[in-house]
Design an enzyme around this catalytic site. Structure first.
Site, PDB file in Angstrom:
ATOM      1  N   ASP A 187       6.824  -4.510  -5.390  1.00  0.00           N
ATOM      2  CA  ASP A 187       5.391  -4.202  -5.465  1.00  0.00           C
ATOM      3  C   ASP A 187       4.924  -3.451  -4.214  1.00  0.00           C
ATOM      4  OD1 ASP A 187       4.848  -5.243  -7.976  1.00  0.00           O
ATOM      5  OD2 ASP A 187       4.276  -7.222  -7.229  1.00  0.00           O
ATOM      6  N   HIS A 217      -1.001  -7.207  -4.232  1.00  0.00           N
ATOM      7  CA  HIS A 217      -1.475  -5.827  -4.431  1.00  0.00           C
ATOM      8  C   HIS A 217      -2.696  -5.466  -3.588  1.00  0.00           C
ATOM      9  CE1 HIS A 217       1.405  -4.878  -7.448  1.00  0.00           C
ATOM     10  NE2 HIS A 217       1.046  -5.892  -8.205  1.00  0.00           N
ATOM     11  N   HIS A 266       4.886  -0.651 -11.011  1.00  0.00           N
ATOM     12  CA  HIS A 266       6.354  -0.717 -11.130  1.00  0.00           C
ATOM     13  C   HIS A 266       6.946   0.672 -11.397  1.00  0.00           C
ATOM     14  CE1 HIS A 266       5.515  -5.132 -12.386  1.00  0.00           C
ATOM     15  NE2 HIS A 266       5.350  -4.926 -11.095  1.00  0.00           N
ATOM     16  N   HIS A 316      10.827  -9.091  -6.045  1.00  0.00           N
ATOM     17  CA  HIS A 316       9.766  -8.407  -6.780  1.00  0.00           C
ATOM     18  C   HIS A 316       8.552  -8.141  -5.883  1.00  0.00           C
ATOM     19  CE1 HIS A 316       7.696  -6.794 -10.224  1.00  0.00           C
ATOM     20  NE2 HIS A 316       6.612  -7.354  -9.700  1.00  0.00           N
TER      21      HIS A 316
HETATM   22 ZN   LIG Z   1       4.791  -6.392  -9.728  1.00  0.00          ZN
END
Ligand SMILES: [Zn+2]
Length: 290
Positions: free
Chosen positions: A247, A270, A79, A243
């Site tokens: 990411d 991720h 972040h 969000h």
């Molecule tokens: Zn995140």
């Protein structure tokens, strides 16, 4: 200043707790000179080892992004990386006296405001700009990311789909500009699925989770605070998908490039984001403009 490398104008500090470890750490952001990149400095370890934030130092990308160099680790950088990408900061030193970046409010807003507040200054050399020339793809099961050539900047789209539970299928698309990032993406907080959160608790992870730094998404589609389980007041009706874009922005910045590409991500997290960053970086070698 648009195409020039940037750093922050002055030193700024922040303290907070890490989401996974629950430990309070102090961050000290310092301006850095041209072509030095983004570097974490562990001030709690003898010799103050430096860990550059790039695709080569990524050591874990399952739930969050960790970096490791010569046995020294730094967790949960994503972040903060998104804030640096959003503000176009290419060079900065981040001193930290622990192994996890504080969660703040679970989004990139705090870091974005803090760094912007110092003033962002141009440096004498141009950014490392990369125009993607060919289509790249990474996939894992039914999740995938495709990156396509696009000469107008960075365009991002995401498809969120939990196959009928949690939330209905959603799409979101945005052009990455400093203003779009600050107002539309940076405030979107991290969330966990109720099923995974239980697993986390059993493993003793998520010690730093508070009602202020994350959201829980339940199978019936409701979104609550993680501890009190009271309804969460969302920053945007589609905060979760925003969000996911946040990411991706942070993870792709592991390339340290000003990237021109169109990114289409389906159900990625991720792991795939970091694999795509690696692929883009490999592809960019010998093609950077300076
Ligand atoms: Zn995140």
């Amino acid at each position: 200043m648009k195409n020039q490398q940037r750093t922050i104008a002055r030193v700024v500090e922040y303290s907070g707790i890490g989401l996974f470890t629950g430990e309070e750490v102090k961050l000290r952001f310092k301006p850095s000179s041209v072509n030095t990149g983004i570097n974490f400095i562990r001030t709690d370890i003898e010799g103050n080892p430096k860990i550059p934030a790039n695709v080569e130092t990524v050591s874990d990308c399952k739930q969050q992004i960790s970096l490791k160099k010569q046995g020294v680790e730094i967790k949960s950088i994503e972040h903060l990386m998104a804030a640096l990408a959003g503000l176009g900061i290419d060079n900065i030193e981040i001193e930290i006296n622990g192994n996890e970046v504080p969660a703040g409010d679970g989004s990139s807003l705090l870091f974005t405001q803090l760094l912007k507040g110092t003033g962002i200054v141009p440096l004498e050399k141009l950014k490392k700009t990369f125009f993607l020339q060919k289509e790249l793809k990474v996939s894992n099961g039914d999740a995938s990311i495709i990156a396509r050539p696009y000469d107008k900047g960075l365009s991002l789209s995401y498809i969120l789909d939990f196959n009928g539970s949690f939330l209905n299928r959603q799409c979101f698309e945005i052009e990455m500009t400093e203003s779009n990032f600050s107002t539309q993406i940076a405030p979107a907080r991290t969330f966990g699925l109720s099923t995974i959160v239980e697993e986390f608790k059993k493993k003793g992870l998520g010690k730093g989770v508070t009602d202020e730094n994350s959201l829980i998404l339940h199978e019936d589609g409701t979104i609550t605070k993680p501890l009190s389980m009271t309804p969460a007041k969302l920053k945007f009706p589609n905060e979760c998908i925003r969000h996911k874009i946040l990411d991706i922005i942070g993870d792709l910045y592991l390339t340290n490039l000003s990237l021109h590409a169109r990114i289409v991500a389906i159900k990625s997290g991720h792991y795939l984001n970091a694999r795509m960053a690696e692929k883009i970086f490999e592809n960019s070698k010998n093609q950077i403009n300076n």
